[in-house]
Design an enzyme around this catalytic site. Structure first.
Site, PDB file in Angstrom:
ATOM      1  N   ASP A  13      41.642  33.031  39.990  1.00 59.81           N
ATOM      2  CA  ASP A  13      42.829  32.417  39.369  1.00 59.81           C
ATOM      3  C   ASP A  13      42.679  30.905  39.175  1.00 59.81           C
ATOM      4  OD1 ASP A  13      44.225  34.958  39.557  1.00 59.81           O
ATOM      5  OD2 ASP A  13      44.494  34.507  41.684  1.00 59.81           O
ATOM      6  N   LYS A  16      39.638  30.008  34.716  1.00 60.43           N
ATOM      7  CA  LYS A  16      38.392  30.252  33.989  1.00 60.43           C
ATOM      8  C   LYS A  16      38.645  30.647  32.547  1.00 60.43           C
ATOM      9  CE  LYS A  16      37.078  33.289  37.042  1.00 60.43           C
ATOM     10  NZ  LYS A  16      38.159  33.053  38.028  1.00 60.43           N
ATOM     11  N   GLY A  40      42.114  38.599  35.592  1.00 60.59           N
ATOM     12  CA  GLY A  40      43.075  38.269  34.549  1.00 60.59           C
ATOM     13  C   GLY A  40      42.847  36.859  34.057  1.00 60.59           C
ATOM     14  N   HIS A  41      42.398  36.718  32.820  1.00 64.08           N
ATOM     15  CA  HIS A  41      42.140  35.399  32.252  1.00 64.08           C
ATOM     16  C   HIS A  41      43.231  35.076  31.235  1.00 64.08           C
ATOM     17  CE1 HIS A  41      37.568  35.575  33.350  1.00 64.08           C
ATOM     18  NE2 HIS A  41      38.371  35.514  34.391  1.00 64.08           N
ATOM     19  N   GLN A 224      36.878  36.661  39.036  1.00 63.82           N
ATOM     20  CA  GLN A 224      37.259  36.365  40.413  1.00 63.82           C
ATOM     21  C   GLN A 224      36.708  34.984  40.832  1.00 63.82           C
ATOM     22  OE1 GLN A 224      35.955  39.862  39.957  1.00 63.82           O
ATOM     23  NE2 GLN A 224      38.064  40.393  39.540  1.00 63.82           N
TER      24      GLN A 224
END
Length: 425
Positions: A13, A16, A40-41, A224
């Site tokens: 988180d 990225k 989740g990006h 991650q």
């Protein structure tokens, strides 16, 4: 731009997605190396928010090819949901997504198995995303996993599904009969979707090596973060893959000579989703303030993130493990509202001072942070586009970070929008 790696240095988180999106404009290919749909990006462009779980955020730039390597575990249903959402929002993905035939597949029964195991752990639950990632990697390491290339062979597909469901009956047996997965349903689901996926399958290793030989530049994208790495993270409160530099090589089938620059991503403070040790956590009004200002809720699960001061001991650890060349520091603007800012520069463990994280998780949980207090800044960072406009106290904060961890800050994020970014070098 040459080939560049983007890796998270904290508990994921870190931002990225924004940095991959930003750097993608100068790359030809964006390649994802590990993890799954538990990542989740989030990218915000002109007020529009895009949340991607499997497809690299470089897909938002027209003409860029996005590659998903063998180190990623792929949920085909999630993949096509993302493709559909992008197409509906005007992003053409045709001919721009390639999947490794060696990548393992997240099956519906993996998600069920993970949910049952988490329930059985009770108070000791790892608080996973329940996306089936861990059980998929377990099958992979156990040499019984279903790979993407397997779904085009009816006999092999059926045999693998039947074996894997049968081998998990000790888990599925806790469920009512009508909730237990069946091999017939799983086989039907895969055969129904495989014609859609067939044009996307490629030998990713050969594709990347040939492309680089032809002068194409590649942006390697990790998911991650280092502190969730299965080997170097806070085990067992970790992900199931190598989110560190080695995962780039094994997850895409390339050699180290192709990695020309390694950029680590970190927030200007610390966050964590789920259970596990967190020495600098602020379980108080200050932590709640960070969460609110930083909109700290998981892009994948929506869970509130735990928040705390920046842990420089852990950041230095991540820089060293990954051989980081430079840093992208994210969400500095969230600290605009704090008069004083603390950073962790060491720990006390059972009364003794230490300056490296322990390898034992029970010891990690007993750490007491040693803080250095730095002054906040009176001039807001939010939305600034030039380093010369950044307040002197904020620049001093950046310098303190650089000196402690041994890596320069090359990119500074000053807000959620794509262009709320300062490129320093």
């Amino acid at each position: 731009m040459g080939n560049r790696v983007v890796l998270g240095l904290q508990w994921g988180d870190e931002g990225k997605g924004k940095i991959v999106d930003w750097l993608s404009r100068n790359s030809d290919i964006i390649a994802r190396c590990q993890g799954g749909a538990n990542a989740g990006h989030t990218v915000q462009v002109d007020g529009k928010q895009f949340i991607l779980h499997l497809i690299p955020s470089g897909i938002l730039h027209s003409g860029k090819v996005c590659v998903i390597g063998n180190g990623v575990v792929i949920d085909l249903f999630q993949l096509f949901a993302e493709i559909r959402d992008l197409e509906e929002r005007g992003i053409d993905t045709s001919g721009r997504i390639l999947l490794s035939g060696r990548a393992h597949l997240v099956m519906p029964y993996h998600k069920i198995a993970e949910a049952v195991r988490e329930e059985a752990r009770g108070e000791d639950a790892l608080d996973t995303s329940k996306r089936g990632i861990g059980p998929t990697y377990m099958d992979k390491v156990g040499r019984s996993g279903l790979r993407l290339a397997d779904i085009f062979d009816d006999q092999l597909l059926r045999e693998k599904i039947e074996f894997n469901i049968e081998s998990k009956q000790h888990v599925f047996g806790f469920l009512p009969a009508d909730q237990q997965p069946t091999s017939e349903a799983a086989f039907a689901a895969m055969t129904k979707i495989r014609d859609r996926v067939r044009p996307l399958v490629a030998d990713v290793s050969f594709y990347l090596i040939d492309a680089m030989a032809a002068g194409k530049s590649v942006l390697f994208e990790g998911a991650q973060g280092t502190l969730l790495d299965i080997d170097f993270g806070t085990y067992p409160y970790a992900t199931s893959s190598n989110a560190t530099i080695g995962g780039v090589l094994t997850g895409l089938g390339i050699g180290p000579q192709h990695l020309q620059r390694i950029t680590g991503i970190a927030k200007a403070y610390q966050t964590r989703v789920g259970n596990g040790p967190f020495p600098t956590e602020l379980d108080n009004s200050l932590g709640e303030k960070m969460r609110k200002l930083g909109t700290e809720f998981g892009a994948t699960t929506g869970r509130p993130r735990r928040c705390g001061w920046l842990d420089l001991v852990l950041l230095r650890y991540s820089v060293r493990i990954n051989g980081v060349d430079d840093l992208a520091l994210m969400k500095l603007d969230v600290l605009d509202a704090f008069e004083k800012i603390k950073v962790c520069i060491g720990y006390k463990l059972d009364g003794q001072e230490i300056d490296v994280p322990p390898q034992s998780t029970p010891q990690f949980e007993r750490l007491e942070p040693i803080y250095e207090t730095l002054p906040g800044w009176s001039k807001p960072i939010n939305g600034l586009r030039r380093l010369s406009d950044v307040d002197a106290n904020a620049r001093a904060y950046l310098k303190f970070i650089e000196d402690f961890v041994g890596a320069r800050i090359s990119i500074l994020s000053t807000g959620p929008e794509r262009d709320d970014t300062i490129v320093i070098s």
